[in-house]
Structure formats: structure tokens, C-alpha cells
Design an enzyme around this catalytic site. Structure first.
Site, PDB file in Angstrom:
ATOM      1  N   LYS A  34     -29.553 -11.162  -3.703  1.00 24.78           N
ATOM      2  CA  LYS A  34     -28.505 -10.348  -3.091  1.00 24.78           C
ATOM      3  C   LYS A  34     -28.894 -10.039  -1.660  1.00 24.78           C
ATOM      4  O   LYS A  34     -30.089  -9.935  -1.338  1.00 24.78           O
ATOM      5  CB  LYS A  34     -28.330  -9.037  -3.855  1.00 24.78           C
ATOM      6  CG  LYS A  34     -26.949  -8.433  -3.713  1.00 24.78           C
ATOM      7  CD  LYS A  34     -25.923  -9.148  -4.601  1.00 24.78           C
ATOM      8  CE  LYS A  34     -24.612  -8.401  -4.624  1.00 24.78           C
ATOM      9  NZ  LYS A  34     -23.664  -9.006  -5.576  1.00 24.78           N
ATOM     10  N   GLY A  56      -8.478   2.363 -12.095  1.00 24.76           N
ATOM     11  CA  GLY A  56      -8.554   1.553 -10.888  1.00 24.76           C
ATOM     12  C   GLY A  56      -7.619   0.363 -10.981  1.00 24.76           C
ATOM     13  O   GLY A  56      -7.676  -0.387 -11.948  1.00 24.76           O
ATOM     14  N   VAL A  57      -6.741   0.199  -9.994  1.00 28.00           N
ATOM     15  CA  VAL A  57      -5.781  -0.908 -10.021  1.00 28.00           C
ATOM     16  C   VAL A  57      -5.920  -1.729  -8.746  1.00 28.00           C
ATOM     17  O   VAL A  57      -4.991  -1.838  -7.941  1.00 28.00           O
ATOM     18  CB  VAL A  57      -4.329  -0.405 -10.197  1.00 28.00           C
ATOM     19  CG1 VAL A  57      -3.424  -1.567 -10.634  1.00 28.00           C
ATOM     20  CG2 VAL A  57      -4.237   0.714 -11.226  1.00 28.00           C
ATOM     21  N   GLY A  58      -7.110  -2.280  -8.540  1.00 24.35           N
ATOM     22  CA  GLY A  58      -7.354  -3.149  -7.398  1.00 24.35           C
ATOM     23  C   GLY A  58      -6.933  -4.578  -7.708  1.00 24.35           C
ATOM     24  O   GLY A  58      -6.197  -4.836  -8.662  1.00 24.35           O
ATOM     25  N   ASN A  59      -7.418  -5.521  -6.906  1.00 25.42           N
ATOM     26  CA  ASN A  59      -7.014  -6.916  -7.066  1.00 25.42           C
ATOM     27  C   ASN A  59      -7.362  -7.480  -8.437  1.00 25.42           C
ATOM     28  O   ASN A  59      -6.565  -8.171  -9.070  1.00 25.42           O
ATOM     29  CB  ASN A  59      -7.659  -7.778  -5.975  1.00 25.42           C
ATOM     30  CG  ASN A  59      -7.106  -7.480  -4.601  1.00 25.42           C
ATOM     31  OD1 ASN A  59      -5.963  -7.049  -4.474  1.00 25.42           O
ATOM     32  ND2 ASN A  59      -7.914  -7.689  -3.569  1.00 25.42           N
ATOM     33  N   VAL A  60      -8.578  -7.187  -8.914  1.00 19.62           N
ATOM     34  CA  VAL A  60      -9.006  -7.714 -10.209  1.00 19.62           C
ATOM     35  C   VAL A  60      -8.195  -7.087 -11.337  1.00 19.62           C
ATOM     36  O   VAL A  60      -7.634  -7.789 -12.188  1.00 19.62           O
ATOM     37  CB  VAL A  60     -10.514  -7.460 -10.439  1.00 19.62           C
ATOM     38  CG1 VAL A  60     -10.909  -7.810 -11.881  1.00 19.62           C
ATOM     39  CG2 VAL A  60     -11.349  -8.281  -9.469  1.00 19.62           C
TER      40      VAL A  60
END
Length: 364
Positions: free
Chosen positions: A80, A180-184
Site C-alpha cells: 500500500k 452509505g449510498v456511494g458508488n459501490v
């Protein structure tokens, strides 16, 4: 901070500090383990409070990638990078070009990708200096945005967890609380809606919530209420550490399966989930779809092949839960054991091969 002591605790292989005064680059590359293959892990850009905090984050994330890649069946190790800086105002082309040169200097020992605070466009700039980067734009023959792949993997893992909890992997009629309602998670909601699941959603971004309500008939609740709603499955898909001393007593779900990283605030919270009889799909196993997808780029990206591999997250979650039940250990510990056993087996095999080779040479 005693760097070598920190590395020795979890047997890290390498820690590199990269700086370029002209562009403002301050990057830390951590390589945890390359037993299975070159280290693959994204580049995160963040406004760390201190250099020590950045080092700790790089080390923690690199180890997590080793385990994620191992359980996903990839022939890749874990690494990382963290770049210290504000991704909204400190980015510039020279910074990512300089970083790309550092990656090139590792000769394939570390392969990067986008992460929090970096984008596909940033990866394209890095690509000007090195081929050891994935998640670049489709114009270069890449897979592009990894969100759909991550969502598909979470969907498959959720079905496997549901089967362990309810005896069937059908999600029709199940109530899923999505934090959470993000892209994924928006794409995950699409899969769930199409199968007939009932959705309860929340997000600090009201527009994101409204989009899910309009597209999938989801019920919206306040972020402070999502943990205590009546549901079958709780899907943490935003910040980490939502499984903690405060939240666990509120949970009514029988399954926890979501896209967020580092869902357990501490390992002991995984022990508590196990004691509560809640089926937990370990985060780095269920959300591995994105890394599986970008890893396919190393062979010349083929979406059908990549998604066929991502679908095997169902089998990975099933295997983890079987080990958990058979050994009477929490699911997170079962996942760790699966990763460690695969690494140890290959390390032992490689050591035996090298020893045999030395013996053959000594007989000549």
C-alpha cells in the site's frame, strides 16, 4: 516510533519513503508480503495529522492487502502507498509523475492502483512513468472504475452469508439496511432490488439517499437510526469501525455483510458478533471484487473472466463460515487463518524447492 520493531511485529518486508521537493510529493510505500507474488495495493492520499500516523496507516493497509489477495486466490502479495497531502488542493501532475518513477524503480515488486483520495486520472498520470499501475482508464485497455466489480462481489458474498444464516441464499423479501449510498453501494442496491429485497438506506449525502429512494423504492432513515432498524441484513458501506461497543447492542440483523473496510473497530468486536450468533462476512473477503477486477488487468483485461472470478467470493465466504462453525472461532479469525495457511503453504513449498536445488548443486 521504532520502525524496525513495527515492521518485525507483522513481518513486513519493506518500507520506502519517497519525496520530491519540487512537486511536494511525500509518499510512503509499505510492502508487507510477496510470498504469493508482487505486492498489489492502492495509493491513498490523505491529510494525516502526523508522519507517524501516515506510517501506521500504510503498514496496516499493506497487511490488509496481503490477506485480501490471499483469500481471493490471487497470486499477489500485499502492499500500500499513502501520500501525505490534501487530495483536493495539493495534487499536481509532477507529483504523480515523480511517484510513478519511484514505482518503476521497484521493478514490478509493487503494483499500485487508485484508493481513497486518488482517481483514475491520477493513475493515468502515474502510467506515464511506469507500467506497474492498474485501474487506469479504459482507453489504455484497463477496467476503469472498480465500483461495479466491488458491488457484484459484495452481492455474491451477501448471498453466501444469507444461506448460512437462513438456509437459503435467496434475498427476495429480505430487508437489507444499507449504511452509505456511494458508488459501490448504489450498484449493490440495484442487485438487491432486482432480486426482490426491501431496502432501508442512509447517508449523510441527502442526494445519494434520494437517488436510491427514487430508483429502488428504498426507505430512507436518519444515519443515527440505521443500526437499530428491524432488518435481516446490515450492510455497512461507508466508514469503518461501525461495529463497536455502542452499535452492537442495537443490531437486530442476523447477518452483517457490506462493502466498508475495517468494519470491526477492534478484533474483539468480531468475537462479540460470534457470541451473538450473527453471521459476519469479513470485510476484506467480501469486498475483494475491486482488487480481483484490477488484478485481471495484469493478464490483459477481460471483463467476463474477471467477473467469473469475482463470483467466487460466494465460495470464499462460504468457506470462511464453514471454518468458523467447524472450529468454533469468529468469522474474522477464520478468514485470517485461511489467508495465513495459503501463504504458509506456498512459503514452505518454495523453501523445499530451494533446499532441493541447493542439495542437487552440492552433489555435482
Amino acid at each position: 516510533m521504532e520502525l524496525f520493531a513495527a515492521m518485525e511485529r507483522d513481518d513486513y518486508e519493506e518500507l520506502l519513503f519517497c519525496q520530491d521537493r519540487a512537486s511536494g510529493l511525500k509518499a510512503i510505500i509499505a510492502i508487507h508480503d510477496t510470498t504469493l507474488g508482487p505486492a498489489l495495493g492502492g495509493t491513498r492520499m490523505w491529510t494525516y495529522a502526523s508522519e507517524e500516523e501516515a506510517i501506521v496507516d500504510a503498514l496496516r493497509l499493506a497487511k490488509g492487502m496481503t490477506y485480501k489477495n490471499a483469500v481471493a486466490g490471487l497470486n499477489l502479495g500485499g502492499g500500500k502507498t499513502v501520500i501525505i497531502g490534501n487530495p483536493k488542493k495539493d495534487k499536481n501532475e509532477a507529483m504523480f509523475r515523480a511517484f510513478g518513477r519511484y514505482i518503476q524503480g521497484l521493478n514490478g515488486r509493487y503494483i499500485t492502483a487508485e484508493d481513497v483520495g486518488t482517481t483514475e486520472e491520477d493513475m493515468d498520470i502515474i502510467h506515464q512513468e511506469t507500467d506497474y499501475v492498474t485501474g487506469i482508464s479504459a482507453t489504455y485497455g484497463s477496467s476503469g472504475n472498480p465500483s461495479p466489480a466491488t458491488a457484484f462481489g459484495v452481492y455474491q458474498g451477501m448471498k453466501a452469508a444469507a444461506k448460512a444464516a437462513f438456509g437459503t441464499d435467496s434475498l427476495a423479501g429480505r430487508t437489507v439496511a444499507v449504511q452509505g449510498v456511494g458508488n459501490v453501494s448504489f450498484t449493490l442496491c440495484k442487485y438487491l432490488h432486482e432480486e426482490g429485497a426491501r431496502l432501508i438506506v442512509t447517508d449523510i449525502n441527502k442526494d445519494a439517499v434520494g437517488r436510491a429512494v427514487e430508483a429502488y423504492g428504498a426507505k430512507a432513515v436518519d444515519p443515527s437510526d440505521i443500526l437499530s432498524v428491524d432488518c435481516d441484513i446490515y450492510a455497512p458501506c461507508a466508514l469503518g469501525a461501525t461495529l463497536n461497543d455502542d452499535s452492537l447492542p442495537l443490531l437486530k440483523a442476523k447477518v452483517v455483510a457490506g462493502a466498508a473496510n475495517n468494519q470491526l473497530k477492534e478484533p474483539r468486536h468480531g468475537n462479540i458478533l460470534h457470541e451473538m450468533g450473527i453471521v459476519y462476512a469479513p470485510d476484506y473477503v467480501i469486498n475483494a471484487g475491486g482488487v480481483i477486477n484490477i488484478a485481471d488487468e495484469l493478464n490483459g483485461y477481460n471483463k467476463e473472466r474477471a467477473f467469473k472470478q469475482i463470483a467466487k467470493i460466494y465460495d470464499s465466504i462460504t468457506r470462511v463460515l464453514e471454518i468458523s462453525q467447524a472450529k468454533g472461532i469468529p468469522a474474522y479469525a477464520a478468514a485470517d487463518r485461511l489467508a495465513e495457511e495459503r501463504i504458509a503453504l506456498l512459503r514452505s513449498s518454495r523453501s523445499t524447492f530451494l533446499q532441493n536445488g541447493r542439495h542437487a548443486l552440492s552433489r555435482r
